[in-house]
Design an enzyme around this catalytic site. Structure first.
Site, PDB file in Angstrom:
ATOM      1  N   ASP A 232       0.854  -1.192   0.000  1.00 22.43           N
ATOM      2  CA  ASP A 232       0.000   0.000   0.000  1.00 22.43           C
ATOM      3  C   ASP A 232       0.895   1.250   0.000  1.00 22.43           C
ATOM      4  O   ASP A 232       1.823   1.326  -0.787  1.00 22.43           O
ATOM      5  CB  ASP A 232      -0.963  -0.047   1.201  1.00 22.43           C
ATOM      6  CG  ASP A 232      -2.062   1.002   1.119  1.00 22.43           C
ATOM      7  OD1 ASP A 232      -3.036   0.789   0.381  1.00 22.43           O
ATOM      8  OD2 ASP A 232      -1.946   2.052   1.786  1.00 22.43           O
ATOM      9  N   TYR A 378      -3.450  11.030   1.537  1.00 26.62           N
ATOM     10  CA  TYR A 378      -4.096  10.978   0.225  1.00 26.62           C
ATOM     11  C   TYR A 378      -4.135  12.368  -0.404  1.00 26.62           C
ATOM     12  O   TYR A 378      -3.884  12.530  -1.607  1.00 26.62           O
ATOM     13  CB  TYR A 378      -5.509  10.410   0.354  1.00 26.62           C
ATOM     14  CG  TYR A 378      -5.528   8.936   0.646  1.00 26.62           C
ATOM     15  CD1 TYR A 378      -5.644   8.002  -0.380  1.00 26.62           C
ATOM     16  CD2 TYR A 378      -5.395   8.459   1.945  1.00 26.62           C
ATOM     17  CE1 TYR A 378      -5.640   6.635  -0.105  1.00 26.62           C
ATOM     18  CE2 TYR A 378      -5.381   7.105   2.232  1.00 26.62           C
ATOM     19  CZ  TYR A 378      -5.499   6.200   1.198  1.00 26.62           C
ATOM     20  OH  TYR A 378      -5.484   4.853   1.460  1.00 26.62           O
ATOM     21  N   HIS A 435      -4.763  -7.542  -0.422  1.00 22.76           N
ATOM     22  CA  HIS A 435      -4.069  -6.290  -0.124  1.00 22.76           C
ATOM     23  C   HIS A 435      -3.226  -6.347   1.147  1.00 22.76           C
ATOM     24  O   HIS A 435      -2.197  -5.698   1.234  1.00 22.76           O
ATOM     25  CB  HIS A 435      -5.108  -5.174  -0.005  1.00 22.76           C
ATOM     26  CG  HIS A 435      -4.530  -3.810   0.038  1.00 22.76           C
ATOM     27  ND1 HIS A 435      -3.864  -3.239  -1.028  1.00 22.76           N
ATOM     28  CD2 HIS A 435      -4.508  -2.875   1.031  1.00 22.76           C
ATOM     29  CE1 HIS A 435      -3.466  -2.019  -0.703  1.00 22.76           C
ATOM     30  NE2 HIS A 435      -3.839  -1.777   0.540  1.00 22.76           N
TER      31      HIS A 435
END
Length: 458
Positions: A232, A378, A435
């Site tokens: 990630d 983000y 993930h």
């Protein structure tokens, strides 16, 4: 007519030449930039700041009052809307399943909190001050006979994970075994703004700037050169460390490998016409058909748009809200592990994970009130200045490996990855896994990492 054709031919040739030059200018390699190693991210004026280089022991410990306050919140939950008839996780977290998890959390889990606290403290924790921020990290030094080769390894998590993701793989890495003639000294930081690491007070703490902090952390603990592994955001930050500091990285291992930019997009399109020409036929389904892959990514990335534009708004809705926090985060451990789990009423959550492990991770976010600061990465990653770095256009000679788990959110072709990772020496596909590989399949991730390090060391 002959003259006209010649003019058209010359014009077409010029257009092609101009187009090629523009393409080359837009995709050609770039030099390694120099980022400020002392950039200040703490509160107030940097002129009032004096860094304390001390490394201080830290323990995860919370008073009974804090735990009982959480229990009272879980006992006073709102009336959750019933799921639609015949649905599982297609509309998001199934409220029937959520009720079961909340009941377990407030009874079985919190009743043994001292046991969970001890579990979290099984490895040595520390904090140190870097660039204005108090950075938390786990540091495990192997206990091995003199003469044993010990290799420093930086492990990096992402969102919505934490250092908890690595708890099952740390003992394998730091223990001598027959499958390797070395062991790892493991450093596992909480990324800035995650868990017990302080969040930035200044704008701009993007993945590239976090890479600088992580490099400084490794310097602080005494390692000028090291291995790095991540998934990630941890994968991207590991990529950036191995690009910005190529002389300081032995090798980089990632379990979410991405290739961005115009050239990577074009290569993906070209390969789509005859995938088996570029990929072993048995792995084509990891990448194609592109349409369904894109639609799946679109369906799973709504959170990203919110966090990349209004992280503080969604953070305010979740901070101090255990019900919302659990639904928002644990749902990712369902559909990001396997998209087919959308059709399961229990979300498939306990196929690989335990409720204790999932709730440990939630507790990291809840107890530290770090959900908002964790989401700001983000916003910063989508900034114009971060895109301007064009990290994928900067070749890195550091040995690289990519572990491709079947149900990861996205995969990049090795053909595209090699433009950036010019020394990609390992790329393995696995027929399971999603993930959160370190937490879901720690043995598989461990073996792939060891296989890679053996190649580098030889």
């Amino acid at each position: 007519m002959g003259f006209c054709r010649r003019v058209l031919f010359v014009a077409a040739t010029l257009l092609v030449a101009i187009g090629y030059k523009q393409f080359r200018d837009a995709t050609g390699p770039l030099p390694v930039p120099t980022l400020d190693p002392k950039e200040y991210w703490g509160p107030g004026d940097v002129r009032q700041y004096k860094e304390d280089p001390a490394i201080k022991p830290f323990k995860v410990t919370y008073s009974p009052e804090v735990i009982e306050k959480l229990r009272s919140k879980l006992n006073d939950t709102p009336t959750l809307v019933k799921p639609l008839e015949g649905t599982a996780f297609e509309y998001g977290f199934n409220s029937n399943r959520l009720q079961e998890i909340l009941k377990y959390w407030k009874t079985s889990y919190l009743n043994k909190w001292t046991e969970r606290e001890a579990f979290l403290n099984q490895f040595p924790h520390f904090k140190t001050q870097i660039q204005g921020l108090n950075i938390h990290f786990i540091h495990v030094k192997p206990k091995v006979p003199a003469g044993t080769k010990v290799l420093p390894l930086l492990l990096l998590h992402g969102w919505p994970g934490s250092v908890r993701e690595f708890y099952d793989v740390i003992p394998k890495l730091t223990t001598k075994s027959d499958d390797k003639d070395f062991v790892f000294e493991v450093i596992v930081p909480s990324l800035p703004g995650y868990g017990w690491s302080q969040g930035a007070s200044k704008q701009g703490l993007s993945p590239s700037r976090i890479a600088v902090i992580m490099k400084n952390l490794m310097d602080r603990v005494g390692h000028k050169k090291f291995y790095v592994q991540g998934g990630d955001w941890g994968s991207l930050i590991a990529n950036m460390i191995s690009t910005l500091y190529q002389d300081n990285v032995y090798g980089v291992h990632m379990n979410m490998c991405a290739a961005h930019g115009l050239k990577a997009i074009l290569k993906s399109i070209v390969a789509g016409f005859a995938p088996s020409t570029f990929i072993d036929a048995k792995y084509v389904e990891y990448y194609y058909p592109a349409g369904p892959k894109f639609m799946y990514l679109l369906a799973e990335s709504g959170y990203m748009h919110i966090q990349a534009t209004k992280p503080d708004t969604i953070g305010t809705a979740l901070v101090g809200n255990p019900v919302g926090l659990a639904a928002y985060i644990i749902e990712k451990f369902s559909t990001w592990t396997n998209p087919s789990y959308r059709q399961l009423a229990d979300g498939g959550l306990e196929k690989y994970f335990t409720l204790d492990s999932l709730l440990d991770n939630i507790m990291v976010y809840y107890l530290t009130d770090s959900i908002t600061t964790s989401q700001r990465i983000y916003y910063e990653a989508m900034s114009a200045s971060e895109f301007a770095l064009a990290i994928d256009r900067i070749p890195t000679r550091v040995p690289a490996a990519c572990a491709k788990f079947k149900y990861e959110l996205m995969h990049a072709l090795d053909w595209a990855l090699r433009d950036h990772f010019t020394n990609l020496i390992q790329s393995n596909h696995f027929d399971d896994g999603g993930h959160f590989a370190a937490m879901q399949l720690p043995n598989v991730l461990y073996k792939d990492l060891v296989e890679f390090v053996k190649k580098v060391e030889q």
